[in-house]
Design a protein around this motif. Structure first.
Motif, mmCIF file in Angstrom:
data_model
loop_
_atom_site.group_PDB
_atom_site.id
_atom_site.type_symbol
_atom_site.label_atom_id
_atom_site.label_comp_id
_atom_site.label_asym_id
_atom_site.label_seq_id
_atom_site.Cartn_x
_atom_site.Cartn_y
_atom_site.Cartn_z
ATOM 1 N N GLY A 1 -61.214 97.009 -14.361
ATOM 2 C CA GLY A 1 -60.588 98.651 -14.503
ATOM 3 C C GLY A 1 -59.459 98.417 -15.411
ATOM 4 N N ILE A 2 -58.536 97.314 -15.306
ATOM 5 C CA ILE A 2 -57.093 97.416 -15.845
ATOM 6 C C ILE A 2 -57.350 97.679 -17.263
ATOM 7 N N PRO A 3 -58.209 97.273 -18.178
ATOM 8 C CA PRO A 3 -58.081 97.539 -19.706
ATOM 9 C C PRO A 3 -58.205 99.127 -19.711
ATOM 10 N N PHE A 4 -58.722 99.904 -19.033
ATOM 11 C CA PHE A 4 -58.888 101.248 -18.792
ATOM 12 C C PHE A 4 -57.530 101.927 -18.413
ATOM 13 N N ASP A 5 -56.591 101.212 -17.754
ATOM 14 C CA ASP A 5 -55.425 101.635 -17.787
ATOM 15 C C ASP A 5 -54.595 102.092 -18.909
ATOM 16 N N PHE A 6 -54.671 101.027 -20.169
ATOM 17 C CA PHE A 6 -54.045 101.200 -21.128
ATOM 18 C C PHE A 6 -54.923 102.391 -22.078
ATOM 19 N N LEU A 7 -56.262 102.172 -21.965
ATOM 20 C CA LEU A 7 -57.057 103.275 -22.907
ATOM 21 C C LEU A 7 -56.625 104.856 -22.086
ATOM 22 N N CYS A 8 -56.380 104.876 -20.990
ATOM 23 C CA CYS A 8 -55.893 106.112 -20.196
ATOM 24 C C CYS A 8 -54.692 106.386 -20.812
ATOM 25 N N ALA A 9 -53.679 105.626 -20.845
ATOM 26 C CA ALA A 9 -52.427 105.682 -21.363
ATOM 27 C C ALA A 9 -52.220 106.224 -22.832
ATOM 28 N N TYR A 10 -53.334 105.438 -23.448
ATOM 29 C CA TYR A 10 -53.467 105.721 -25.037
ATOM 30 C C TYR A 10 -53.869 107.320 -25.395
ATOM 31 N N TYR A 11 -54.859 107.611 -24.428
ATOM 32 C CA TYR A 11 -55.248 109.236 -24.808
ATOM 33 C C TYR A 11 -54.200 110.224 -24.214
ATOM 34 N N VAL A 12 -53.309 109.660 -23.298
ATOM 35 C CA VAL A 12 -52.276 110.452 -22.833
ATOM 36 C C VAL A 12 -51.252 110.667 -24.309
ATOM 37 N N GLY A 13 -51.113 109.634 -24.845
ATOM 38 C CA GLY A 13 -50.195 109.515 -26.016
ATOM 39 C C GLY A 13 -50.805 110.254 -26.947
ATOM 40 N N LYS A 14 -51.991 110.119 -27.382
ATOM 41 C CA LYS A 14 -52.561 110.837 -28.489
ATOM 42 C C LYS A 14 -52.667 112.399 -28.163
ATOM 43 N N LEU A 15 -52.936 113.057 -26.888
ATOM 44 C CA LEU A 15 -52.513 114.303 -26.534
ATOM 45 C C LEU A 15 -51.228 114.738 -26.992
ATOM 46 N N VAL A 16 -49.951 114.242 -26.981
ATOM 47 C CA VAL A 16 -48.739 114.306 -27.143
ATOM 48 C C VAL A 16 -48.709 114.330 -28.531
ATOM 49 N N GLU A 17 -48.950 113.308 -29.206
ATOM 50 C CA GLU A 17 -49.060 113.075 -30.632
ATOM 51 C C GLU A 17 -49.590 114.287 -31.599
ATOM 52 N N ARG A 18 -50.650 114.702 -30.918
ATOM 53 C CA ARG A 18 -51.567 116.063 -31.389
ATOM 54 C C ARG A 18 -50.571 117.015 -31.474
ATOM 55 N N GLU A 19 -49.709 117.446 -30.605
ATOM 56 C CA GLU A 19 -49.143 118.554 -30.391
ATOM 57 C C GLU A 19 -47.410 118.247 -31.292
ATOM 58 N N TYR A 20 -46.986 116.897 -31.150
ATOM 59 C CA TYR A 20 -45.752 116.798 -31.697
ATOM 60 C C TYR A 20 -45.509 115.745 -32.842
ATOM 61 N N GLY A 21 -46.804 115.267 -33.302
ATOM 62 C CA GLY A 21 -46.873 114.184 -34.245
ATOM 63 C C GLY A 21 -46.305 112.792 -33.899
ATOM 64 N N ARG A 22 -46.709 111.701 -34.633
ATOM 65 C CA ARG A 22 -46.564 110.465 -34.022
ATOM 66 C C ARG A 22 -44.938 110.082 -33.996
ATOM 67 N N GLY A 23 -44.272 109.687 -32.983
ATOM 68 C CA GLY A 23 -42.937 109.469 -33.006
ATOM 69 C C GLY A 23 -42.659 108.986 -31.355
ATOM 70 N N ALA A 24 -41.212 109.175 -31.147
ATOM 71 C CA ALA A 24 -40.744 108.566 -29.931
ATOM 72 C C ALA A 24 -41.649 109.235 -28.601
ATOM 73 N N ARG A 25 -41.803 110.555 -28.757
ATOM 74 C CA ARG A 25 -42.254 111.110 -27.680
ATOM 75 C C ARG A 25 -43.807 110.828 -27.110
ATOM 76 N N SER A 26 -44.539 110.707 -28.251
ATOM 77 C CA SER A 26 -45.725 110.148 -27.692
ATOM 78 C C SER A 26 -45.883 108.562 -27.086
ATOM 79 N N MET A 27 -44.892 107.959 -27.816
ATOM 80 C CA MET A 27 -44.899 106.533 -27.316
ATOM 81 C C MET A 27 -44.474 106.505 -25.930
ATOM 82 N N VAL A 28 -43.338 107.342 -25.557
ATOM 83 C CA VAL A 28 -42.897 107.225 -24.163
ATOM 84 C C VAL A 28 -43.841 107.747 -23.250
ATOM 85 N N ALA A 29 -44.736 108.852 -23.670
ATOM 86 C CA ALA A 29 -45.795 109.252 -22.982
ATOM 87 C C ALA A 29 -46.902 108.065 -22.544
ATOM 88 N N PHE A 30 -47.018 107.343 -23.594
ATOM 89 C CA PHE A 30 -48.039 106.409 -23.238
ATOM 90 C C PHE A 30 -47.601 105.324 -22.167
#
Length: 354
Positions: free
Chosen positions: A73-102
């Motif tokens: 399951g551990i690889p999915f921890d990172f994939l899970c965090a990746y999608y959280v970051g992508k959702l934030v990136e979709r709203e605010y664009g690529r940057g510090a906010r999406s990376m911190v969310a990840f």
């Protein structure tokens, strides 16, 4: 690196589910072979997860089984965090906010504990739910349907998001083909086990069989059934199912009537509401069934910063509900955690209505 180190420090912990169930399942692969294992009903999980167990066995059988099982399951921890970051990136664009969310998602306590310490698979279907929400906001029906279908192939708890799926369908934000992917993928997922020799009816009714396990109103979940005596199981089970259908149905109807603008923030907010509300209202829930809410709350907090308290509140309630089983220690009595979770849900309903 820090996230991996944090997880590696917990891998050798033998949780109760490992000593009672998953260790014997894992060892059965070596004794029976892959085909024999898939043909048997050794596990009570859906076939998709048993395939991952087989892959994990042949990749990591040289490691202690307690470690090998958790590495699935551990690889999915990172994939899970990746999608959280992508959702934030979709709203605010690529940057510090999406990376911190990840990064923040990787260090959610229950995300770390659930897999690396407990050895559970909740991150697998939660990743599918996040992927569904992300692709749904992008109007990519097939990708969204595949993500939802893969989640359902792993856990029945995918249905917690069913009200959101219905709302997106009614709003024209999702097409029917996305929903049809769910049964189609599940049927495909049972084929290898069926060909291996397991009866088809067993495979098609795995989730129905699971529903009969643990005849009790609650398994340490922070929900309303903490306040009902265990002796009322036969009475409260049907009543609880009807009540849950009524509450969730009313919330779904209210959102439909409101006709909200389905922005990324709104979709994530409604998803968070339902992955909290559904297990809170349903009987027979385990503490781990709030796991998707732990992760969705992080995404919502980054999309709506004034909800920064939400992942803290939900995460703490979930964490303290883990301790009775995982550590055999009651830090906060579960009935009080149930009240706290109810307050959180009411506050979130109010917030989403403003």
């Amino acid at each position: 690196v820090l996230a991996l180190l944090r997880r590696s420090s917990l891998l050798s912990f033998p949780a109760g589910d490992f000593t009672r169930f998953t260790r014997s399942w894992f060892e059965a692969i070596g004794e029976m072979g892959a085909v024999g294992f898939l043909a048997s009903d050794v596990t009570n999980y859906a076939p998709a997860y048993t395939y991952l167990m087989v892959v994990g066995y042949y990749l990591f059988s040289w490691l202690p089984s307690v470690v090998a099982i958790k590495l699935i399951g551990i690889p999915f921890d990172f994939l899970c965090a990746y999608y959280v970051g992508k959702l934030v990136e979709r709203e605010y664009g690529r940057g510090a906010r999406s990376m911190v969310a990840f990064v923040a998602t990787l260090f959610v306590p229950t995300l770390v504990i659930n897999g690396a310490m407990w050895g559970q698979a909740d991150v697998l279907y939660t990743t599918g739910l996040l992927a569904f929400v992300f692709h749904a906001t992008e109007r990519r029906d097939v990708a969204a349907g595949v993500a939802l279908g893969l989640a359902f192939c792993v856990k029945l708890q995918t249905v917690f998001l069913a009200p959101l799926v219905l709302l997106l369908l009614l709003a024209g934000r999702l097409r029917l083909r996305a929903v049809l992917c769910v049964p189609a993928l599940y049927l495909l997922s049972v084929v290898p086990a069926w060909l291996a020799g397991r009866p088809l009816m067993d495979l098609l009714t795995v989730y129905w069989s699971q529903a009969g396990y643990y005849p009790r109103l609650t398994s340490n979940a922070a929900h309303v059934y903490q306040w009902f005596p265990a002796q009322l199981y036969e009475l409260m089970l049907p009543a609880g199912l009807v009540w849950a259908a009524g509450v969730v149905g009313l919330a779904t109807y209210a959102l439909y009537r409101a006709q909200p603008r389905w922005t990324t923030e709104r979709v994530v907010g409604v998803a968070t509401l339902f992955v909290l509300m559904v297990p809170y209202c349903l009987p027979k829930m385990h503490e781990r069934y709030f796991f998707p809410a732990d992760v969705f709350a992080v995404a919502l907090a980054f999309l709506r910063p004034r909800l920064a308290w939400l992942p803290v509140a939900v995460g703490l309630i979930s964490f303290f509900s883990y301790t009775p089983f995982l550590l055999r220690t009651v830090v906060v009595p579960l009935p009080y955690l149930a009240i706290a979770m109810g307050v959180v849900i009411v506050a979130l309903v109010y917030e989403l209505g403003t």
